[in-house]
Design a protein around this motif. Structure first.
Motif, PDB file in Angstrom:
ATOM      1  N   ASP A   1      -9.718  -1.171   4.769  1.00  0.00           N
ATOM      2  CA  ASP A   1      -8.398  -1.611   5.203  1.00  0.00           C
ATOM      3  C   ASP A   1      -7.468  -1.615   3.996  1.00  0.00           C
ATOM      4  O   ASP A   1      -7.913  -1.679   2.843  1.00  0.00           O
ATOM      5  CB  ASP A   1      -8.456  -3.039   5.767  1.00  0.00           C
ATOM      6  CG  ASP A   1      -9.414  -3.169   6.939  1.00  0.00           C
ATOM      7  OD1 ASP A   1      -9.541  -2.200   7.693  1.00  0.00           O
ATOM      8  OD2 ASP A   1     -10.036  -4.245   7.077  1.00  0.00           O
ATOM      9  N   VAL A   2      -6.170  -1.600   4.269  1.00  0.00           N
ATOM     10  CA  VAL A   2      -5.185  -1.782   3.202  1.00  0.00           C
ATOM     11  C   VAL A   2      -4.872  -3.273   3.110  1.00  0.00           C
ATOM     12  O   VAL A   2      -4.297  -3.855   4.027  1.00  0.00           O
ATOM     13  CB  VAL A   2      -3.903  -0.980   3.473  1.00  0.00           C
ATOM     14  CG1 VAL A   2      -2.865  -1.273   2.387  1.00  0.00           C
ATOM     15  CG2 VAL A   2      -4.202   0.513   3.511  1.00  0.00           C
TER      16      VAL A   2
ATOM     17  N   ASP B   1      -3.841  -5.414   7.651  1.00  0.00           N
ATOM     18  CA  ASP B   1      -3.739  -3.964   7.793  1.00  0.00           C
ATOM     19  C   ASP B   1      -3.621  -3.596   9.266  1.00  0.00           C
ATOM     20  O   ASP B   1      -4.259  -2.680   9.751  1.00  0.00           O
ATOM     21  CB  ASP B   1      -4.965  -3.282   7.175  1.00  0.00           C
ATOM     22  CG  ASP B   1      -4.805  -1.761   7.125  1.00  0.00           C
ATOM     23  OD1 ASP B   1      -3.657  -1.311   7.009  1.00  0.00           O
ATOM     24  OD2 ASP B   1      -5.823  -1.057   7.232  1.00  0.00           O
TER      25      ASP B   1
ATOM     26  N   SER C   1      -0.771  -3.180  -2.784  1.00  0.00           N
ATOM     27  CA  SER C   1      -1.815  -2.777  -1.836  1.00  0.00           C
ATOM     28  C   SER C   1      -3.117  -2.468  -2.554  1.00  0.00           C
ATOM     29  O   SER C   1      -3.121  -2.075  -3.727  1.00  0.00           O
ATOM     30  CB  SER C   1      -1.362  -1.533  -1.043  1.00  0.00           C
ATOM     31  OG  SER C   1      -0.183  -1.805  -0.319  1.00  0.00           O
TER      32      SER C   1
ATOM     33  N   ASP D   1      -5.031   5.554  -0.382  1.00  0.00           N
ATOM     34  CA  ASP D   1      -6.303   6.292  -0.351  1.00  0.00           C
ATOM     35  C   ASP D   1      -6.438   7.188  -1.574  1.00  0.00           C
ATOM     36  O   ASP D   1      -7.504   7.264  -2.200  1.00  0.00           O
ATOM     37  CB  ASP D   1      -6.385   7.147   0.915  1.00  0.00           C
ATOM     38  CG  ASP D   1      -6.700   6.331   2.157  1.00  0.00           C
ATOM     39  OD1 ASP D   1      -6.883   5.107   2.028  1.00  0.00           O
ATOM     40  OD2 ASP D   1      -6.757   6.912   3.254  1.00  0.00           O
TER      41      ASP D   1
ATOM     42  N   ARG E   1      -0.564   4.491   3.480  1.00  0.00           N
ATOM     43  CA  ARG E   1      -2.016   4.572   3.585  1.00  0.00           C
ATOM     44  C   ARG E   1      -2.531   5.794   2.814  1.00  0.00           C
ATOM     45  O   ARG E   1      -3.537   5.699   2.085  1.00  0.00           O
ATOM     46  CB  ARG E   1      -2.435   4.658   5.051  1.00  0.00           C
ATOM     47  CG  ARG E   1      -3.921   4.936   5.273  1.00  0.00           C
ATOM     48  CD  ARG E   1      -4.751   3.711   4.990  1.00  0.00           C
ATOM     49  NE  ARG E   1      -6.138   4.027   4.759  1.00  0.00           N
ATOM     50  CZ  ARG E   1      -7.159   3.236   5.086  1.00  0.00           C
ATOM     51  NH1 ARG E   1      -6.923   2.078   5.674  1.00  0.00           N
ATOM     52  NH2 ARG E   1      -8.389   3.563   4.817  1.00  0.00           N
TER      53      ARG E   1
ATOM     54  N   SER F   1       1.118  -1.328   7.400  1.00  0.00           N
ATOM     55  CA  SER F   1       0.894  -0.269   6.414  1.00  0.00           C
ATOM     56  C   SER F   1       1.185   1.080   7.062  1.00  0.00           C
ATOM     57  O   SER F   1       0.370   1.588   7.834  1.00  0.00           O
ATOM     58  CB  SER F   1      -0.561  -0.294   5.914  1.00  0.00           C
ATOM     59  OG  SER F   1      -0.854  -1.517   5.298  1.00  0.00           O
TER      60      SER F   1
END
Length: 409
Positions: A340-341, A288, A358, A321, A317, A312
């Motif tokens: 983190d991704v 990430d 992801s 999220d 992102r 990312s």
């Protein structure tokens, strides 16, 4: 001394395995009191050695250095023992309570600053009854919690100079760190009361917000993780001062062959502050992060450098999220802004930087996934987590079919 030695031998020979709790506690109480009495006698003897210059007999300049060399004490322990001896020499009431076993050596250490020359001089100038203070401190040390004793001592020292200038907090703060051969970091810091309160408040807020069921970490480990998370949050916020034309970020240098190789590869990557880390950890950070390509010639000269690419992008992102809302590792409730991704199939191995590939993972579980654990998203949108041995991590209560499935792997 011979009698004491014989008594200790007799105690060590007693069999205490298998005794019930009450009997063990009855044995422990007197031992703790005797430990306090012995510590007081050691401190008293160290003080007399200091007054007699006994360390010179063995070629040492001070009792602190003698204790470090001959008793193998740490510098901090040796210095504190010397200070305790001086304090007991000047505070007869505290010394008497310690000799009776009522006051611990830690309590004596908390009281010791009272006997510092500058504090005794201030007390004398103000007509303070030091003998009365001595008696009061002995009573508090013998009957009240240690934290309360520290408060009483601090209050007394503050009252010695009530009209003095307020100290500059920046002059009381220090922070030092040492990097070890394995890349780990240790250090020590000293903060004034307000600075310390700010640190504890910030760390405690993160610690208390992330206490998943079944967490086996010690309090010290939880606090350390919270401190690292605090740094993560601040670095991600992008509000730190610009550092040499760039926003502060963690830098890792690793050869492409090591980054692609699935092996652990210990000591193959180097951070910006010269710590050596494994290729596995470098891949974890790259999961990430931003990647910059630099091509070097046989003599180390830079032949080409590519533009920095974010693995990312911001729009991905935001989508991750919105979908995951937080760490997807089973049983974790870390919020999205701590995560983190993670690429389910690493981009080094051909995994695409897409929403489907992801997952949000907090630092702790991101590391776990890069060391044998596995997360997977089902068709119904639910996330599942497997241990390195292939068994699935399930939440309570477990349904019969889930338990059977976990055993089957």
């Amino acid at each position: 001394m011979d009698q004491l030695d014989e008594a200790l031998d007799a105690l060590a020979a007693e069999r205490i395995e298998g005794l019930f709790g009450p009997a063990l506690l009855e044995r422990l109480g007197p031992l703790l009191a005797m430990q306090n009495r012995l510590a007081a006698e050691v401190a008293r003897t160290v003080r007399q050695c200091e007054l007699a210059g006994a360390a010179e007999h063995d070629g040492k300049a001070s009792m602190a250095s003698w204790l470090r060399g001959h008793a193998r004490l740490s510098a901090a322990a040796a210095n504190q023992l010397v200070r305790n001896g001086r304090a007991l020499d000047q505070l007869p009431a505290v010394a008497a309570a310690a000799t009776r076993g009522e006051v611990t050596p830690e309590a004596v250490a908390a009281i010791a600053p009272v006997t510092a020359p500058e504090h005794l001089a201030a007390a004398d100038a103000q007509g303070v009854d030091v003998a009365g203070v001595d008696a009061a401190l002995a009573e508090v040390a013998a009957g009240r919690p240690h934290a309360e004793l520290r408060q009483v001592v601090g209050h007394y020292l503050a009252r010695l100079d009530p009209d003095g200038p307020e100290p500059d907090p920046t002059e009381q703060r220090s922070f030092t760190a040492a990097r070890h051969s394995d890349g780990s970091l240790s250090g020590r810091f000293h903060l004034d009361a307000v600075g310390g309160e700010k640190l504890l408040t910030a760390v405690e807020s993160i610690l208390q917000a992330s206490r998943p069921a079944g967490d086996t970490r010690t309090r010290a480990q939880q606090s350390a993780d919270a401190l690292v998370q605090l740094c993560d949050n601040q670095l991600a916020a992008g509000s730190l001062p610009i550092l040499r034309t760039q926003k502060p970020h963690v830098v890792v240098r690793v050869d492409l062959d090591d980054l692609v190789d699935p092996a652990t590869g210990p000591g193959t990557a180097q951070t910006g502050f010269s710590a050596l880390i494994s290729a596995a950890r470098a891949r974890w950070l790259a999961c990430d992060g931003g990647v910059s390509r630099i091509v070097l010639g046989p003599d180390g000269q830079v032949l080409d450098y590519g533009r920095r690419q974010r693995v990312s992008p911001p729009q991905l992102r935001r989508a991750v999220d919105h979908r995951d809302r937080g760490c997807v590792f089973t049983g974790c409730d870390a919020p999205a802004h701590w995560c983190d991704v993670h690429h389910l199939v690493h981009w080094i191995d051909g995994g695409e930087t897409t929403l489907e590939n992801s997952a949000l993972l907090c630092e702790r579980h991101h590391s776990k996934v890069h060391h044998g654990f596995r997360v997977e998203r089902r068709a119904d949108g639910r996330w599942r987590t497997w241990r390195p041995d292939g068994s699935e991590i399930l939440l309570l209560p477990r349904l019969p079919d889930e338990t059977a499935r976990a055993r089957a792997g």
